[in-house]
Design a protein around this motif. Structure first.
Motif, PDB file in Angstrom:
ATOM      1  N   LEU A 192       0.836  -1.212   0.000  1.00  0.00           N
ATOM      2  CA  LEU A 192       0.000   0.000   0.000  1.00  0.00           C
ATOM      3  C   LEU A 192       0.867   1.256   0.000  1.00  0.00           C
ATOM      4  O   LEU A 192       0.558   2.257  -0.645  1.00  0.00           O
ATOM      5  CB  LEU A 192      -0.901  -0.036   1.247  1.00  0.00           C
ATOM      6  CG  LEU A 192      -2.167   0.800   1.241  1.00  0.00           C
ATOM      7  CD1 LEU A 192      -3.048   0.447   0.055  1.00  0.00           C
ATOM      8  CD2 LEU A 192      -2.941   0.564   2.532  1.00  0.00           C
ATOM      9  N   LEU A 193       1.978   1.180   0.734  1.00  0.00           N
ATOM     10  CA  LEU A 193       2.868   2.335   0.864  1.00  0.00           C
ATOM     11  C   LEU A 193       3.736   2.515  -0.387  1.00  0.00           C
ATOM     12  O   LEU A 193       3.897   3.628  -0.894  1.00  0.00           O
ATOM     13  CB  LEU A 193       3.762   2.128   2.093  1.00  0.00           C
ATOM     14  CG  LEU A 193       4.396   3.371   2.706  1.00  0.00           C
ATOM     15  CD1 LEU A 193       3.312   4.295   3.247  1.00  0.00           C
ATOM     16  CD2 LEU A 193       5.349   2.985   3.829  1.00  0.00           C
ATOM     17  N   LEU A 194       4.276   1.385  -0.886  1.00  0.00           N
ATOM     18  CA  LEU A 194       5.209   1.471  -2.011  1.00  0.00           C
ATOM     19  C   LEU A 194       4.514   1.628  -3.358  1.00  0.00           C
ATOM     20  O   LEU A 194       4.980   2.342  -4.234  1.00  0.00           O
ATOM     21  CB  LEU A 194       6.106   0.223  -2.046  1.00  0.00           C
ATOM     22  CG  LEU A 194       7.032   0.035  -0.843  1.00  0.00           C
ATOM     23  CD1 LEU A 194       7.869  -1.229  -1.017  1.00  0.00           C
ATOM     24  CD2 LEU A 194       7.949   1.250  -0.670  1.00  0.00           C
ATOM     25  N   TRP A 195       3.427   0.927  -3.524  1.00  0.00           N
ATOM     26  CA  TRP A 195       2.691   0.985  -4.802  1.00  0.00           C
ATOM     27  C   TRP A 195       1.219   1.286  -4.544  1.00  0.00           C
ATOM     28  O   TRP A 195       0.366   0.387  -4.666  1.00  0.00           O
ATOM     29  CB  TRP A 195       2.819  -0.344  -5.555  1.00  0.00           C
ATOM     30  CG  TRP A 195       4.215  -0.643  -5.992  1.00  0.00           C
ATOM     31  CD1 TRP A 195       4.904  -0.058  -7.005  1.00  0.00           C
ATOM     32  CD2 TRP A 195       5.094  -1.611  -5.408  1.00  0.00           C
ATOM     33  NE1 TRP A 195       6.161  -0.592  -7.089  1.00  0.00           N
ATOM     34  CE2 TRP A 195       6.312  -1.557  -6.131  1.00  0.00           C
ATOM     35  CE3 TRP A 195       4.978  -2.511  -4.362  1.00  0.00           C
ATOM     36  CZ2 TRP A 195       7.391  -2.361  -5.815  1.00  0.00           C
ATOM     37  CZ3 TRP A 195       6.044  -3.318  -4.058  1.00  0.00           C
ATOM     38  CH2 TRP A 195       7.245  -3.241  -4.776  1.00  0.00           C
ATOM     39  N   PRO A 196       0.906   2.524  -4.157  1.00  0.00           N
ATOM     40  CA  PRO A 196      -0.481   2.844  -3.807  1.00  0.00           C
ATOM     41  C   PRO A 196      -1.466   2.583  -4.935  1.00  0.00           C
ATOM     42  O   PRO A 196      -2.621   2.243  -4.683  1.00  0.00           O
ATOM     43  CB  PRO A 196      -0.424   4.336  -3.452  1.00  0.00           C
ATOM     44  CG  PRO A 196       0.882   4.834  -3.936  1.00  0.00           C
ATOM     45  CD  PRO A 196       1.802   3.682  -4.015  1.00  0.00           C
ATOM     46  N   ASP A 197      -1.011   2.681  -6.182  1.00  0.00           N
ATOM     47  CA  ASP A 197      -1.930   2.433  -7.300  1.00  0.00           C
ATOM     48  C   ASP A 197      -2.410   0.973  -7.309  1.00  0.00           C
ATOM     49  O   ASP A 197      -3.545   0.689  -7.673  1.00  0.00           O
ATOM     50  CB  ASP A 197      -1.253   2.746  -8.642  1.00  0.00           C
ATOM     51  CG  ASP A 197      -1.168   4.250  -8.867  1.00  0.00           C
ATOM     52  OD1 ASP A 197      -1.884   4.979  -8.137  1.00  0.00           O
ATOM     53  OD2 ASP A 197      -0.380   4.693  -9.730  1.00  0.00           O
ATOM     54  N   ALA A 198      -1.517   0.053  -6.933  1.00  0.00           N
ATOM     55  CA  ALA A 198      -1.910  -1.359  -6.855  1.00  0.00           C
ATOM     56  C   ALA A 198      -2.471  -1.675  -5.470  1.00  0.00           C
ATOM     57  O   ALA A 198      -3.439  -2.427  -5.343  1.00  0.00           O
ATOM     58  CB  ALA A 198      -0.704  -2.252  -7.136  1.00  0.00           C
ATOM     59  N   GLY A 199      -1.894  -1.050  -4.449  1.00  0.00           N
ATOM     60  CA  GLY A 199      -2.279  -1.328  -3.064  1.00  0.00           C
ATOM     61  C   GLY A 199      -3.725  -0.985  -2.760  1.00  0.00           C
ATOM     62  O   GLY A 199      -4.348  -1.604  -1.904  1.00  0.00           O
ATOM     63  N   LYS A 200      -4.275  -0.009  -3.488  1.00  0.00           N
ATOM     64  CA  LYS A 200      -5.656   0.388  -3.196  1.00  0.00           C
ATOM     65  C   LYS A 200      -6.646  -0.720  -3.570  1.00  0.00           C
ATOM     66  O   LYS A 200      -7.801  -0.681  -3.166  1.00  0.00           O
ATOM     67  CB  LYS A 200      -6.012   1.672  -3.917  1.00  0.00           C
ATOM     68  CG  LYS A 200      -6.035   1.586  -5.426  1.00  0.00           C
ATOM     69  CD  LYS A 200      -6.252   2.964  -6.019  1.00  0.00           C
ATOM     70  CE  LYS A 200      -6.188   2.917  -7.552  1.00  0.00           C
ATOM     71  NZ  LYS A 200      -6.256   4.270  -8.144  1.00  0.00           N
ATOM     72  N   PHE A 201      -6.201  -1.719  -4.341  1.00  0.00           N
ATOM     73  CA  PHE A 201      -7.072  -2.845  -4.692  1.00  0.00           C
ATOM     74  C   PHE A 201      -6.905  -4.016  -3.727  1.00  0.00           C
ATOM     75  O   PHE A 201      -7.562  -5.038  -3.880  1.00  0.00           O
ATOM     76  CB  PHE A 201      -6.762  -3.322  -6.122  1.00  0.00           C
ATOM     77  CG  PHE A 201      -7.139  -2.324  -7.181  1.00  0.00           C
ATOM     78  CD1 PHE A 201      -8.470  -2.137  -7.532  1.00  0.00           C
ATOM     79  CD2 PHE A 201      -6.168  -1.553  -7.802  1.00  0.00           C
ATOM     80  CE1 PHE A 201      -8.821  -1.204  -8.499  1.00  0.00           C
ATOM     81  CE2 PHE A 201      -6.507  -0.624  -8.772  1.00  0.00           C
ATOM     82  CZ  PHE A 201      -7.841  -0.443  -9.121  1.00  0.00           C
ATOM     83  N   LEU A 202      -6.011  -3.878  -2.761  1.00  0.00           N
ATOM     84  CA  LEU A 202      -5.788  -4.946  -1.782  1.00  0.00           C
ATOM     85  C   LEU A 202      -6.709  -4.726  -0.569  1.00  0.00           C
ATOM     86  O   LEU A 202      -7.228  -3.627  -0.381  1.00  0.00           O
ATOM     87  CB  LEU A 202      -4.320  -4.964  -1.357  1.00  0.00           C
ATOM     88  CG  LEU A 202      -3.337  -5.229  -2.507  1.00  0.00           C
ATOM     89  CD1 LEU A 202      -1.900  -5.090  -2.037  1.00  0.00           C
ATOM     90  CD2 LEU A 202      -3.572  -6.609  -3.110  1.00  0.00           C
ATOM     91  N   PRO A 203      -6.936  -5.790   0.244  1.00  0.00           N
ATOM     92  CA  PRO A 203      -7.942  -5.703   1.311  1.00  0.00           C
ATOM     93  C   PRO A 203      -7.836  -4.462   2.206  1.00  0.00           C
ATOM     94  O   PRO A 203      -8.838  -3.768   2.422  1.00  0.00           O
ATOM     95  CB  PRO A 203      -7.711  -6.989   2.107  1.00  0.00           C
ATOM     96  CG  PRO A 203      -7.222  -7.952   1.079  1.00  0.00           C
ATOM     97  CD  PRO A 203      -6.375  -7.143   0.138  1.00  0.00           C
ATOM     98  N   SER A 204      -6.638  -4.151   2.731  1.00  0.00           N
ATOM     99  CA  SER A 204      -6.520  -2.996   3.636  1.00  0.00           C
ATOM    100  C   SER A 204      -6.889  -1.707   2.911  1.00  0.00           C
ATOM    101  O   SER A 204      -7.586  -0.837   3.476  1.00  0.00           O
ATOM    102  CB  SER A 204      -5.093  -2.881   4.174  1.00  0.00           C
ATOM    103  OG  SER A 204      -4.763  -4.029   4.876  1.00  0.00           O
ATOM    104  N   GLY A 205      -6.410  -1.568   1.674  1.00  0.00           N
ATOM    105  CA  GLY A 205      -6.710  -0.371   0.899  1.00  0.00           C
ATOM    106  C   GLY A 205      -8.196  -0.252   0.605  1.00  0.00           C
ATOM    107  O   GLY A 205      -8.770   0.848   0.641  1.00  0.00           O
ATOM    108  N   LEU A 206      -8.828  -1.395   0.346  1.00  0.00           N
ATOM    109  CA  LEU A 206     -10.267  -1.381   0.049  1.00  0.00           C
ATOM    110  C   LEU A 206     -11.076  -1.018   1.289  1.00  0.00           C
ATOM    111  O   LEU A 206     -12.049  -0.258   1.208  1.00  0.00           O
ATOM    112  CB  LEU A 206     -10.698  -2.756  -0.485  1.00  0.00           C
ATOM    113  CG  LEU A 206     -10.120  -3.130  -1.855  1.00  0.00           C
ATOM    114  CD1 LEU A 206     -10.387  -4.596  -2.179  1.00  0.00           C
ATOM    115  CD2 LEU A 206     -10.709  -2.240  -2.947  1.00  0.00           C
TER     116      LEU A 206
END
Lengths: 258, 236
Positions: A192-206
């Motif tokens: 989430l920290l390093l690749w926010p564009d991809a991290g936002k699709f992961l559980p914590s980001g969602l």
């Protein structure tokens, strides 16, 4: 209904499940209870203080932090069957495995919702108590409580389902729990920290996206405007639930029960 | 005689190893059949295929002409004891049975009945992990008869039982059989099996080597002597 009743009994008879609920309540309450103190004393670190609405919203958003326990209960409901050998009795009583898994997934979703609603509710109450020591603090946004509770319900259901799926795939309860903890506490935040564009699709980001927070902290490299809108985040998280549920059912149909 | 259980050219492979190797055999309804074989002969694997816990690589294993998975409410037709595991150690014996009863739509009152039948009423509320091995076996038997089934499949039910426990088990199985039930029971206790079973079914290395009425298979020997001759002395 009989299988769901059986799964309900498994849920409420095992004391460890009650222990996880208590742990979720304590974590959420502690998180929101002490966050006002931390924010007020670390204004320079975070870049905002309790006189700003985004800080107050972040206090209440912390109420959702018990979600890890929803996934652990899901794992225990399934992997626990293999750990204790009860899978044999379960599949002898109801040999149609898809039906058993569907009921187990349903119960894990109910358990996840219960854990999240109770722990998030306790967290919000603790946040209100914590904030009462700061009468000059800003008011929270009007939708933060509703958004947080909706996020709690959806994330509880989906993470419970993911837990059952992990338990079906891995079967070793300890390995599945440790893997889930490492993913949610280490890998997911790093992505989430390093690749926010991809991290936002992961559980914590969602889950963060579902709460529709409006927080920007350049000091922490945290800007919620990068996250998906609440509705999109909810739909993607539900999509995770569907994929994991289908994987669990497909896996259980193929493998022998030891 | 009606056939209760039928194995048809059953094969269960793990890689290149056939744990069950083209097994064809029948179990007659209303009789106690001893399922015998040395350790690793494939008895447990065969029984797991029979009750749907393991998928056969080929062939069939059926109860009343159907796969176990296709039986309606299987617990009311078939009771199974595969090992003394199968119950949650942190739950009481009664709670464990109530979980199973709920899944099968069996009233909770039946749980008390079966606990009484296996003489576990006094220990019903004790955690299962505090049970002796004999008590665990009795609890497993209670689970097997919960649905008042016509067929019982028991894998080594005498394992770990002391002489008094074995005597109790013999009496218990006889009382169940007298009600017309079909019982397929695997065991290493050959002297005990000789006193208990009507028919025998012997396998070695996954293959059937003898089946039929006990007296016919024994041919004037004891069951142990006949078994040793048939398996080439492979008792363990």
């Amino acid at each position: 209904m009989s299988l769901l009743k059986s799964e309900w009994r498994k849920l409420i008879y095992v004391r460890a499940h009650w222990g996880l609920l208590i742990a979720a309540v304590l974590l959420s309450a502690l998180g929101t209870g002490v966050t006002p103190l931390i924010l007020e004393n670390s204004r320079e670190t975070f870049g905002f203080g309790l006189d700003q609405q985004q800080a107050v919203d972040s206090v209440y958003a912390n109420a959702i932090s018990g979600y890890i326990f929803a996934i652990i209960i899901g794992i225990m409901l399934m992997a626990g069957e293999f750990r204790h050998g009860t899978a044999v009795a379960t599949f002898l009583t109801a040999p149609k495995r898809g039906t058993v898994l569907a009921n187990k997934l349903g119960m894990a979703a109910i358990a996840g919702i219960l854990v999240m609603v109770i722990s998030t509710g306790a967290g919000i109450i603790a946040g209100l108590v914590g904030m009462s020591f700061y009468p000059d603090a800003a008011e929270p946004s009007s939708e933060i409580f509703l958004n947080t509770m909706v996020a709690a319900v959806v994330s509880g259901a989906v993470l419970g389902i993911i837990g059952v799926a992990l338990g079906t795939l891995i079967r070793n309860q300890m390995l599945a729990i440790v893997g889930a903890l490492i993913y949610l506490f280490v890998i997911d935040p790093i992505l989430l920290l390093l690749w926010p564009d991809a991290g936002k699709f992961l559980p914590s980001g969602l889950i963060t996206g579902m709460m529709a927070l409006d927080i920007n902290s350049p000091e922490l490299g945290f800007d919620t405007s990068n996250y998906l809108p609440a509705l999109s985040a909810t739909l993607v998280l539900l999509g995770y639930g569907v994929v994991f549920a289908a994987t669990a059912i497909a896996t259980s149909l193929r493998r022998d029960v030891e | 005689m009606t056939i209760a259980i039928a194995f048809g050219d059953l094969v269960k492979s793990y890689g290149k190893f056939n744990a069950v190797d083209h097994l064809s055999a029948e179990v007659q309804q209303g009789r106690i059949t001893g399922f015998l074989g040395p350790n690793g002969a494939g008895k447990s694997t065969t029984l797991r295929c029979l009750v749907g816990l393991a998928d056969p690589s080929s062939g069939s294993a059926e109860i009343f002409g159907k796969k176990y998975r296709d039986l309606d409410n299987p617990l009311s037709r078939v009771g199974t004891v595969l090992d003394s595991r199968g119950f949650h150690g942190a739950l009481s014996g009664k709670a464990n049975l109530k979980v199973v009863a709920a899944a099968a739509g069996i009233p909770d009152a039946r749980v008390d009945e079966v606990l009484q039948m296996v003489e576990l009423t006094e220990a019903a509320d004790r955690k299962m992990k505090k049970y002796s091995l004999g008590m665990k076996q009795r609890l497993a038997l209670a689970g097997a008869i919960l649905g008042d089934p016509e067929v019982l499949i028991l894998d080594e039910p005498a394992n770990g039982l002391d002489p008094a426990g074995i005597a109790w088990l013999r009496k218990f199985l006889r009382s169940l059989a007298s009600g017309g039930r079909t019982i397929l029971v695997s065991s290493h206790q050959l002297a005990e099996m000789q006193n208990t079973v009507d028919d025998v079914l012997i396998i070695n290395k996954g293959r059937l080597i003898a089946e039929g009425p006990k007296e016919q298979v024994m041919g004037g020997d004891t069951l142990e002597e006949a078994f040793l001759k048939l398996t080439g002395g492979a008792l363990s």
